[in-house]
Write an enzyme that holds these catalytic residues in place. Structure first.
Site, short mmCIF file in Angstrom:
data_model
loop_
_atom_site.label_atom_id
_atom_site.label_comp_id
_atom_site.label_asym_id
_atom_site.label_seq_id
_atom_site.Cartn_x
_atom_site.Cartn_y
_atom_site.Cartn_z
N CYS A 68 15.77 79.44 14.13
CA CYS A 68 15.54 80.73 13.48
C CYS A 68 14.43 80.65 12.43
O CYS A 68 13.88 81.67 12.03
CB CYS A 68 16.82 81.25 12.85
SG CYS A 68 17.59 80.11 11.68
N GLU A 109 25.45 84.73 12.84
CA GLU A 109 24.03 84.49 12.54
C GLU A 109 23.33 84.44 13.89
O GLU A 109 23.63 83.60 14.73
CB GLU A 109 23.86 83.19 11.77
CG GLU A 109 22.48 83.03 11.14
CD GLU A 109 21.49 82.35 12.08
OE1 GLU A 109 20.32 82.80 12.11
OE2 GLU A 109 21.87 81.40 12.77
N GLY A 138 24.49 82.24 17.43
CA GLY A 138 24.06 82.34 18.81
C GLY A 138 23.28 83.61 19.05
O GLY A 138 22.66 84.15 18.13
N PRO A 166 23.27 89.55 21.77
CA PRO A 166 24.14 90.21 22.77
C PRO A 166 25.56 89.65 22.80
O PRO A 166 26.53 90.40 22.92
CB PRO A 166 23.42 89.96 24.09
CG PRO A 166 21.98 89.81 23.71
CD PRO A 166 22.01 89.09 22.40
N THR A 167 25.69 88.32 22.67
CA THR A 167 27.02 87.70 22.68
C THR A 167 27.84 88.12 21.48
O THR A 167 29.02 88.47 21.59
CB THR A 167 26.91 86.17 22.72
OG1 THR A 167 26.20 85.77 23.90
CG2 THR A 167 28.29 85.52 22.72
N SER A 204 29.45 77.50 18.23
CA SER A 204 28.25 76.89 17.66
C SER A 204 27.13 76.76 18.69
O SER A 204 27.37 76.72 19.89
CB SER A 204 28.58 75.52 17.05
OG SER A 204 29.13 74.65 18.01
#
Length: 399
Positions: A334, A300, A272, A275-276, A194
């Site tokens: 976002c 997301e 998050g 790239p992760t 999260s």
């Protein structure tokens, strides 16, 4: 085993009455303002000790960290520790030991926990969760209210309502056949990763899979430990059994390696950076033969929100919407407006009003002044990123 009829009727009644949580205004003299101010005062200068929770036990490791208030860096709001490989492996085993019994528990019983958690957040725990979100994540009172209270409460209540309804969604049966759908948890554990910017997302990423019969390893953001742990404690108070959710702050790469390296991984619930999430997806794709099932990935990663202004638009509404979207919570979400498309015929008026309203934005400490509109960004890394974005925007505007 079917639940007693009386309990089932209570749940159906509760589900039918679910409504959006009212957003409180915290006006001068209101009881909610007094409660919040007391909760904020109680947290001033305080450092809460937050352990990992594995197998229902509080565990401290040697890798101790601190969460700092983003607008008051000398205030260490939480002392916590990272779970290393050994502890994460213990967490996986503890979760798996509880998986079958939890999955077999009637959904009515699981939903009861989340209805109660929502009631606690709506009532006696509201001020605490708001205060910890404000101090720990730098949110203003209204941003904390719509996130850590209203949205999280709605997540818990509506998720529980729909989980109950889902049991009645069955495939069509025609004589002489009977078709039945059994809804069950996945045959492994879910990893919930999260972000810092919404307390509600932390509770939802870990809570929704648990509601549906899954066991979860919850890795909260380092910069939201204080509020996320408060949500975790509320779930425990509401009756969530030990081992269903393991609370394991951890170094991102270490956590990623451990969960993707386990044969029991059944899914990742993630919010998050892109790239992760791409990295996690790649790790899983390279280890598919290792898993007992195909892991489900739900991610997301934000994006670029834009406002498109039609020539018939009300200018004041468009300007107010753009200012709030772009600058509330310093644009760290976002839904933050980063592009605005306006017709040539309206742009001069829109630009003038945008500059006027932008000049009125009050930046400051959201705890000491409830009229603050924009507070500090979450950490130094975010501050550097915002400066770079500002330079890019200025350069583009000059072109």
């Amino acid at each position: 085993m079917a639940p007693p009829a009386g309990r089932l009727r209570w749940h159906h009644c509760a589900a039918a009455e679910v409504k959006n949580e009212p957003i409180l205004e915290f006006k001068h003299g209101s009881p909610e303002r007094a409660a919040l101010q007391k909760a904020l005062e109680d947290l001033k200068g305080k450092t809460e000790e937050i352990p990992c929770v594995v197998g229902g036990e509080e565990v401290w490791t040697k890798d101790v960290r601190y969460q700092l208030s983003p607008f008051h860096h000398s205030h260490k709001v939480a002392k916590y520790c990272y779970a290393g490989e050994e502890l994460l492996n213990r967490a996986i085993n503890a979760a798996m030991s509880a998986r079958r019994e939890w999955d077999l528990k009637p959904v009515e019983d699981r939903a009861q926990i989340f209805f109660k958690a929502a009631d606690l957040l709506s009532g006696p725990r509201r001020a605490e969760i708001l205060a910890k979100t404000m101090i720990g994540q730098g949110k203003t009172v209204i941003q904390a209210e719509i996130d850590a209270a209203a949205e999280l409460i709605d997540f818990f209540r509506f998720n529980a309502k729909y989980a109950l309804q889902l049991q009645h969604e069955q495939p069509i049966s025609v004589p002489i056949s009977t078709n039945t759908m059994v809804y069950r948890g996945l045959e492994g554990f879910i990893a919930a990763v999260s972000p810092f910017n919404f307390t509600a997302i932390g509770g939802n990423l870990a809570g929704a899979p648990a509601l549906m019969g899954n066991v979860v390893l919850w890795k909260p953001s380092d910069t939201a430990i204080l509020s996320n742990y408060a949500v975790y404690k509320v779930l425990q108070e509401a009756g969530l059994p030990p081992n269903i959710i393991q609370f394991v702050p951890a170094d991102g790469p270490v956590f990623g390696d451990m969960i993707t390296g386990s044969e029991h991984l059944s899914g990742i619930n993630f919010t998050g950076s892109m790239p992760t999430f791409r990295h996690l997806w790649k790790q899983i794709s390279e280890k598919l033969e290792r898993y007992r099932t195909f892991p489900r990935l739900a991610g997301e990663c934000g994006g670029k929100n834009f406002h498109f202004v039609h020539k018939s638009a009300d200018i004041e509404s468009a300007v107010n919407g753009a200012i709030r979207s772009a600058f509330e919570y310093s644009g760290q979400k976002c839904s933050a407006c980063s592009r605005l498309y306006a017709p040539d015929s309206l742009w001069p008026q829109i630009k003038a009003r945008l500059l006027e309203e932008h000049g009125k934005i009050k930046v400051g400490n959201p705890v000491d002044d409830f009229s603050t509109f924009m507070s500090a960004v979450i950490d130094e890394k975010a501050s550097t990123s915002r400066l770079l974005q500002g330079r890019v925007s200025s350069d583009c505007a000059a072109c």
